[in-house]
Motif scaffolding. Structure first.
Motif, mmCIF file in Angstrom:
data_model
loop_
_atom_site.group_PDB
_atom_site.id
_atom_site.type_symbol
_atom_site.label_atom_id
_atom_site.label_comp_id
_atom_site.label_asym_id
_atom_site.label_seq_id
_atom_site.Cartn_x
_atom_site.Cartn_y
_atom_site.Cartn_z
ATOM 1 N N GLY A 32 -1.859 9.983 6.874
ATOM 2 C CA GLY A 32 -2.855 10.659 6.046
ATOM 3 C C GLY A 32 -3.601 11.786 6.725
ATOM 4 N N PHE A 33 -3.164 12.207 7.910
ATOM 5 C CA PHE A 33 -3.735 13.420 8.520
ATOM 6 C C PHE A 33 -2.585 14.296 9.007
ATOM 7 N N HIS A 34 -2.771 15.615 8.837
ATOM 8 C CA HIS A 34 -1.653 16.533 9.069
ATOM 9 C C HIS A 34 -1.437 16.818 10.551
ATOM 10 N N PHE A 35 -0.195 16.698 10.973
ATOM 11 C CA PHE A 35 0.223 17.172 12.292
ATOM 12 C C PHE A 35 1.736 17.348 12.263
ATOM 13 N N SER A 36 2.231 18.140 13.186
ATOM 14 C CA SER A 36 3.666 18.382 13.300
ATOM 15 C C SER A 36 4.093 18.071 14.731
ATOM 16 N N SER A 37 5.378 18.211 15.001
ATOM 17 C CA SER A 37 5.848 17.991 16.374
ATOM 18 C C SER A 37 5.174 18.978 17.329
ATOM 19 N N HIS A 38 4.876 20.187 16.850
ATOM 20 C CA HIS A 38 4.240 21.178 17.725
ATOM 21 C C HIS A 38 2.770 20.842 17.981
ATOM 22 N N THR A 39 2.150 20.104 17.055
ATOM 23 C CA THR A 39 0.767 19.670 17.262
ATOM 24 C C THR A 39 0.669 18.764 18.491
ATOM 25 N N LEU A 40 1.729 18.013 18.768
ATOM 26 C CA LEU A 40 1.734 17.122 19.932
ATOM 27 C C LEU A 40 1.652 17.943 21.218
ATOM 28 N N ARG A 41 2.362 19.056 21.249
ATOM 29 C CA ARG A 41 2.291 19.968 22.398
ATOM 30 C C ARG A 41 0.883 20.555 22.510
ATOM 31 N N HIS A 42 0.334 21.009 21.371
ATOM 32 C CA HIS A 42 -1.030 21.547 21.365
ATOM 33 C C HIS A 42 -2.024 20.519 21.894
ATOM 34 N N THR A 43 -1.826 19.267 21.512
ATOM 35 C CA THR A 43 -2.750 18.205 21.918
ATOM 36 C C THR A 43 -2.712 18.000 23.427
ATOM 37 N N PHE A 44 -1.518 17.954 23.992
ATOM 38 C CA PHE A 44 -1.372 17.794 25.447
ATOM 39 C C PHE A 44 -2.088 18.919 26.192
ATOM 40 N N LEU A 45 -1.855 20.160 25.766
ATOM 41 C CA LEU A 45 -2.449 21.308 26.455
ATOM 42 C C LEU A 45 -3.965 21.352 26.260
ATOM 43 N N THR A 46 -4.419 20.993 25.058
ATOM 44 C CA THR A 46 -5.862 20.956 24.794
ATOM 45 C C THR A 46 -6.544 19.907 25.663
ATOM 46 N N MET A 47 -5.911 18.745 25.810
ATOM 47 C CA MET A 47 -6.486 17.681 26.643
ATOM 48 C C MET A 47 -6.604 18.128 28.098
ATOM 49 N N LEU A 48 -5.627 18.892 28.575
ATOM 50 C CA LEU A 48 -5.694 19.417 29.940
ATOM 51 C C LEU A 48 -6.891 20.348 30.105
ATOM 52 N N VAL A 49 -7.033 21.272 29.147
ATOM 53 C CA VAL A 49 -8.120 22.253 29.230
ATOM 54 C C VAL A 49 -9.475 21.564 29.112
ATOM 55 N N LYS A 50 -9.588 20.591 28.196
ATOM 56 C CA LYS A 50 -10.854 19.872 28.027
ATOM 57 C C LYS A 50 -11.196 19.028 29.255
ATOM 58 N N SER A 51 -10.175 18.686 30.039
ATOM 59 C CA SER A 51 -10.403 17.934 31.281
ATOM 60 C C SER A 51 -10.700 18.872 32.450
ATOM 61 N N LYS A 52 -10.968 20.149 32.124
ATOM 62 C CA LYS A 52 -11.350 21.177 33.103
ATOM 63 C C LYS A 52 -10.199 21.588 34.024
ATOM 64 N N ALA A 53 -8.962 21.434 33.556
ATOM 65 C CA ALA A 53 -7.822 21.895 34.354
ATOM 66 C C ALA A 53 -7.858 23.417 34.454
ATOM 67 N N ASP A 54 -7.403 23.942 35.582
ATOM 68 C CA ASP A 54 -7.355 25.385 35.789
ATOM 69 C C ASP A 54 -6.438 26.022 34.745
ATOM 70 N N LEU A 55 -6.928 27.069 34.077
ATOM 71 C CA LEU A 55 -6.195 27.667 32.964
ATOM 72 C C LEU A 55 -4.856 28.255 33.408
ATOM 73 N N TYR A 56 -4.793 28.783 34.620
ATOM 74 C CA TYR A 56 -3.540 29.367 35.101
ATOM 75 C C TYR A 56 -2.496 28.288 35.384
ATOM 76 N N ARG A 57 -2.954 27.108 35.811
ATOM 77 C CA ARG A 57 -2.018 25.997 36.014
ATOM 78 C C ARG A 57 -1.525 25.467 34.667
ATOM 79 N N VAL A 58 -2.421 25.430 33.685
ATOM 80 C CA VAL A 58 -2.026 25.014 32.335
ATOM 81 C C VAL A 58 -0.993 25.996 31.779
ATOM 82 N N GLN A 59 -1.213 27.284 32.028
ATOM 83 C CA GLN A 59 -0.264 28.313 31.584
ATOM 84 C C GLN A 59 1.126 28.053 32.159
ATOM 85 N N LYS A 60 1.177 27.686 33.434
ATOM 86 C CA LYS A 60 2.462 27.433 34.095
ATOM 87 C C LYS A 60 3.141 26.189 33.518
#
Length: 271
Positions: free
Chosen positions: A209-237
């Motif tokens: 009952g809530f919208h997400f796609s397979s690509h949302t899972l990737r977005h979620t992983f990357l968002t969790m990294l950034v919210k955990s204060k991971a360095d943005l350049y390392r997240v980019q890599k």
């Protein structure tokens, strides 16, 4: 038209497009020409635009359909298959927005939800590594068996978007689940067409009952990294982004975040 689409798919493969991207292009192009109800060689840019804009979907989705048609017609025009150049197709502007992602509560609901084992394994793999669905689909049993342990995670090298190699790091439990699911006889973890995974994830989204796609899972992983204060350049890599501006979509900055940042200067004389 069938021959032109076949040559276009070969062109996309040479360009490094994933099998799912190719499938998505072909499905959209064939649907548009079918809905036009006329000889594809007689289609005009205004007819294509009117048809796409009449659909009940977001402006971003309409832009995607028109961009796919533009790319296909540019290819056909250059090869002499069609008299219409794709540059004549108007592409609407889409406001830039932050990447959508699942909340922690939604992640817990998703992982606790009963589902087909293959889809469960695929979801855990994408959610824990940030792989695109086409990348997860291409992972082999041999890669995971021979993965090098780096810290607490297992490192494998995948062929990502644009045929660029990059490292991803798989948690031990997810690696074990993938190998157990593959069993002794499979070479790949997922020996089904890639769109089977896409459709399977979409089905779970509707059930929850809530919208997400397979690509949302990737977005979620990357968002969790950034919210955990991971360095943005390392997240980019880790993400395999060619530009840091793409990675910055995962910042999801709130007013509280901005206030917290501004408060870093509170000890200065003018505070």
């Amino acid at each position: 038209m069938r021959q032109a689409i076949q040559k276009f798919t070969n062109h996309l493969r040479k360009r490094g497009s994933s099998e799912y991207t190719i499938y998505d292009y072909c499905r959209s192009i064939q649907k548009i020409f079918t809905d036009l109800g006329k000889n594809w060689l007689e289609a005009t840019s205004s007819e294509i635009e009117d048809l796409v804009f009449s659909r009940t979907c977001s402006i971003a989705t309409k832009q995607k359909y028109l961009a796919q048609m533009r790319s296909f017609l540019n290819f056909c025009y250059a090869k002499g298959f069609h008299p219409l150049s794709g540059v004549s197709i108007f592409l609407p502007k889409v406001p830039k927005k932050e990447a959508n992602y699942l909340t922690e509560e939604q992640i817990h609901k998703l992982l606790a939800h009963p589902m087909d084992r293959m889809i469960k394994v695929a979801i855990r793999l994408m959610l824990s590594t940030g792989m695109r669905v086409s990348e997860a689909h291409s992972v082999t049993k041999e890669q995971l068996k021979n993965a090098e342990k780096v810290g607490e995670l297992y490192q494998i090298t995948i062929l990502g978007k644009g045929r660029k190699l990059r490292s991803v790091f798989v948690p031990e439990g997810v690696r074990a689940d993938c190998l157990a699911y593959a069993g002794p006889h499979k070479e790949k973890i997922f020996e089904v067409p890639v769109w089977s995974l896409v459709i399977g994830v979409s089905k779970i989204s509707k059930e929850l009952g809530f919208h997400f796609s397979s690509h949302t899972l990737r977005h979620t992983f990357l968002t969790m990294l950034v919210k955990s204060k991971a360095d943005l350049y390392r997240v980019q890599k880790l993400a395999g982004h060619s530009n840091i501006a793409i990675t910055s979509r995962y910042l999801h900055t709130t007013d509280y975040d901005l206030s917290e940042t501004a408060s870093l200067v509170k000890n200065l004389a003018f505070s």
